[in-house]
Every structure is written in structure tokens, then in C-alpha cells.
Design a protein around this motif. Sequence first.
Motif, PDB file in Angstrom:
ATOM      1  N   ARG A 156      44.198  49.399  33.057  1.00  0.00           N
ATOM      2  CA  ARG A 156      43.165  48.957  34.344  1.00  0.00           C
ATOM      3  C   ARG A 156      43.987  49.391  35.597  1.00  0.00           C
ATOM      4  O   ARG A 156      45.041  48.787  35.846  1.00  0.00           O
ATOM      5  N   GLU A 157      43.199  49.969  36.329  1.00  0.00           N
ATOM      6  CA  GLU A 157      43.797  50.219  37.695  1.00  0.00           C
ATOM      7  C   GLU A 157      43.778  48.958  38.697  1.00  0.00           C
ATOM      8  O   GLU A 157      42.927  49.111  39.422  1.00  0.00           O
ATOM      9  N   MET A 158      44.707  47.911  38.477  1.00  0.00           N
ATOM     10  CA  MET A 158      44.455  46.727  39.115  1.00  0.00           C
ATOM     11  C   MET A 158      45.795  46.495  40.056  1.00  0.00           C
ATOM     12  O   MET A 158      46.885  46.790  39.173  1.00  0.00           O
ATOM     13  N   LYS A 159      45.839  45.803  41.098  1.00  0.00           N
ATOM     14  CA  LYS A 159      47.179  45.642  41.784  1.00  0.00           C
ATOM     15  C   LYS A 159      47.357  44.164  41.415  1.00  0.00           C
ATOM     16  O   LYS A 159      46.682  43.363  40.469  1.00  0.00           O
ATOM     17  N   PRO A 160      48.710  43.696  41.308  1.00  0.00           N
ATOM     18  CA  PRO A 160      49.173  42.398  40.929  1.00  0.00           C
ATOM     19  C   PRO A 160      48.235  41.229  41.233  1.00  0.00           C
ATOM     20  O   PRO A 160      47.911  40.448  40.401  1.00  0.00           O
ATOM     21  N   ALA A 161      47.772  41.252  42.405  1.00  0.00           N
ATOM     22  CA  ALA A 161      47.203  40.253  43.105  1.00  0.00           C
ATOM     23  C   ALA A 161      45.432  39.993  42.215  1.00  0.00           C
ATOM     24  O   ALA A 161      44.996  39.173  42.097  1.00  0.00           O
ATOM     25  N   GLU A 162      45.169  41.355  42.151  1.00  0.00           N
ATOM     26  CA  GLU A 162      43.756  41.475  41.375  1.00  0.00           C
ATOM     27  C   GLU A 162      44.019  41.006  40.003  1.00  0.00           C
ATOM     28  O   GLU A 162      42.980  40.344  39.467  1.00  0.00           O
ATOM     29  N   ILE A 163      45.156  41.245  39.294  1.00  0.00           N
ATOM     30  CA  ILE A 163      45.313  40.970  37.879  1.00  0.00           C
ATOM     31  C   ILE A 163      45.358  39.343  38.053  1.00  0.00           C
ATOM     32  O   ILE A 163      44.766  38.735  36.950  1.00  0.00           O
ATOM     33  N   THR A 164      45.941  38.815  38.773  1.00  0.00           N
ATOM     34  CA  THR A 164      46.196  37.390  38.999  1.00  0.00           C
ATOM     35  C   THR A 164      45.044  36.635  39.128  1.00  0.00           C
ATOM     36  O   THR A 164      44.601  35.853  38.466  1.00  0.00           O
ATOM     37  N   ARG A 165      43.724  37.139  40.058  1.00  0.00           N
ATOM     38  CA  ARG A 165      42.472  36.685  40.218  1.00  0.00           C
ATOM     39  C   ARG A 165      41.868  36.665  38.812  1.00  0.00           C
ATOM     40  O   ARG A 165      41.022  35.880  38.285  1.00  0.00           O
ATOM     41  N   ASP A 166      41.988  37.800  38.175  1.00  0.00           N
ATOM     42  CA  ASP A 166      41.221  38.361  36.930  1.00  0.00           C
ATOM     43  C   ASP A 166      41.464  37.101  35.767  1.00  0.00           C
ATOM     44  O   ASP A 166      40.833  36.629  35.333  1.00  0.00           O
ATOM     45  N   LEU A 167      43.015  36.727  35.696  1.00  0.00           N
ATOM     46  CA  LEU A 167      43.316  35.745  34.817  1.00  0.00           C
ATOM     47  C   LEU A 167      42.771  34.397  35.084  1.00  0.00           C
ATOM     48  O   LEU A 167      42.375  33.790  34.237  1.00  0.00           O
ATOM     49  N   GLU A 168      42.588  34.170  36.347  1.00  0.00           N
ATOM     50  CA  GLU A 168      41.962  32.950  36.915  1.00  0.00           C
ATOM     51  C   GLU A 168      40.446  32.819  36.172  1.00  0.00           C
ATOM     52  O   GLU A 168      39.935  31.804  35.516  1.00  0.00           O
ATOM     53  N   ARG A 169      39.669  33.924  36.233  1.00  0.00           N
ATOM     54  CA  ARG A 169      38.557  34.181  36.091  1.00  0.00           C
ATOM     55  C   ARG A 169      38.392  33.780  34.446  1.00  0.00           C
ATOM     56  O   ARG A 169      37.428  33.141  33.884  1.00  0.00           O
ATOM     57  N   VAL A 170      39.462  34.475  33.757  1.00  0.00           N
ATOM     58  CA  VAL A 170      39.570  34.110  32.220  1.00  0.00           C
ATOM     59  C   VAL A 170      39.532  32.716  31.856  1.00  0.00           C
ATOM     60  O   VAL A 170      38.634  32.103  31.092  1.00  0.00           O
ATOM     61  N   PHE A 171      40.241  31.872  32.832  1.00  0.00           N
ATOM     62  CA  PHE A 171      40.640  30.500  32.462  1.00  0.00           C
ATOM     63  C   PHE A 171      39.130  29.761  32.697  1.00  0.00           C
ATOM     64  O   PHE A 171      38.688  28.680  32.086  1.00  0.00           O
ATOM     65  N   ILE A 172      38.578  30.016  33.898  1.00  0.00           N
ATOM     66  CA  ILE A 172      37.650  29.444  34.392  1.00  0.00           C
ATOM     67  C   ILE A 172      36.243  29.576  33.442  1.00  0.00           C
ATOM     68  O   ILE A 172      35.419  28.581  33.280  1.00  0.00           O
TER      69      ILE A 172
END
Length: 276
Positions: free
Chosen positions: A219-235
Motif C-alpha cells: 500500500r502506498e501509504m505514509k506512516p501517519a496514514e498507516i497509523t490512522r488506518d490502524l485506528e480505523r481497524v480497532f474502531i
Amino acid sequence: MTPGVWIPVSIGVLAWLALVGVAWWITSCRIRGDDLRGGFFVRVMQLMARFQHRVTYEGLEHVPTRVGDDWSTVGEPLIVACNHTAGIDPLLVQAAITFEPRWMMAADMRAPALEWFWRFAGIIFVDREETGSEPLRTAIKHLKANRVIGIFPEAHIERPEKRLLPFKDGIGMMIRRTGAKVLPVVIEGTPQVDPAYASLWRTSRARVRFLPLVDYADREMKPAEITRDLERVFIEATGWPIADESPRLVDGWWAFPLLPGQDEADRYRISLGGDS
């Protein structure tokens, strides 16, 4: 043989067999090869998980297995990312897996009396008030050696329960730099007590859910984008809300974000060293 003789002999034989059984049970857990201390600690964790916290485990089919007798790897970089509910959290996770993550932990929870254990476990300590990169470099180096890191990306215990805290961006950097897969772990039902280590002797009915592995390698994602996506997984996995901000240190207390309808006097606070 008279009863006065065979009864104590029988008790002695049974006690010896029980001792042999316990010794076999401990040594059969070879999480650190020939180092019996590792197996002993894991068996203690398993007993605590089963009888003290009566844990229900779900999603164990998503958990990778270690490679051969190497207790520290599953053959590729892996991050075990958990929400944080109590000091008992890493023990409950370790009780269910066959490999040993190297956990990251808040430096203000580094009790000097347990220094021998911190060294034995290889804990990576992080200063929550500084943005130094040394712990991050250590974790990245560990992952690049195909090892496992355990992390609580919220960096604090959730207060109140069932409300996520914003994830710190360090986890996104680790994933981007190493290509590590992520094993998300949702924990709930642990003792809601302070200080955090009080959960070690309280009882509960905990629930630990291992979610499917997440892979960001393609996935072409920056570190901050990965972090936010992981938040989404938990939410999405919990249905819990997430706070707008992380706790902040005020006069030696961690001041947690206000809930809707609260005023400053109602803010939840934990004394420095009271959560992890």
C-alpha cells in the motif's frame, strides 16, 4: 504392608508423580529453548489468564506460529498491536501465543525493584513526554531481524473503559520502515484499577480477540496514514468511540480527554506512574 506404612508411601508416590508432572508441564513450554525461566514465566501467565482472569480467547487462527525452536520470530517482521486496558494486558497476550514479542513500555512505569525482569524480558522503554528516536530505532532494528515487537499504540491505558485513545505515529513509522505485518489485538474486561499493576492481583472476566493480520507492504501509504488506518481497524472491530486527543501531563497527573457533557472538574486523572 500395613495401612500405617502403605498410606504414607502412597501419598509420597503421588506427591512425587505430581511434582514430576508439574516439572514436565513447565519444561514442555520451551519458549526460550533451554532457558527454563522463560517457560516458567509463561506457565504462570497461563495460570493467571485461566483462573484469575478467566480469559476468553477468540481469533487464535489469525495468530502466526513461531519458526522451529526460535522463540523470538515467526519468520518475518511482526508487530503485535494491542489496545491498552490494564497492566495485565501483555501477560494475557503472551499466555496465548507460542512466540515472545519484545514489548515497548512507558519509562515512567519502570519500577526499579523489577529491573531484573525488565532486562530478562528485553523491554524497550519509551519516554512519553519526549520524541527521542532511540527506542524507535531499537524497535526497527529488532523488526528488521525478523523479530516481533509488542506495542500499545495508544501509549496509555484507556480511561474510561471502551473508549480508544489516539494512536501514536511511531507505529506507522515502524511498519513503513520494516514492512512488518500487524496482528491487531482487542482486549476488554480486565480490572479497571489504578495503579495499572494492581490488575496483577485482581480478578476479572477478560476477553482477548486476535484480528486478521494487516499487511501494508503493497500500500502506498505514509506512516501517519498507516497509523490512522490502524485506528480505523480497532474502531470498526470494537464499535467504541475514539478520543479527540491523548492524555497530557499536568502537575504530575495524566489528564485524560473530557467526555461529552463533562467540565474540567470531572476530568479523569491518573497520577504519574499510575498507568502504563
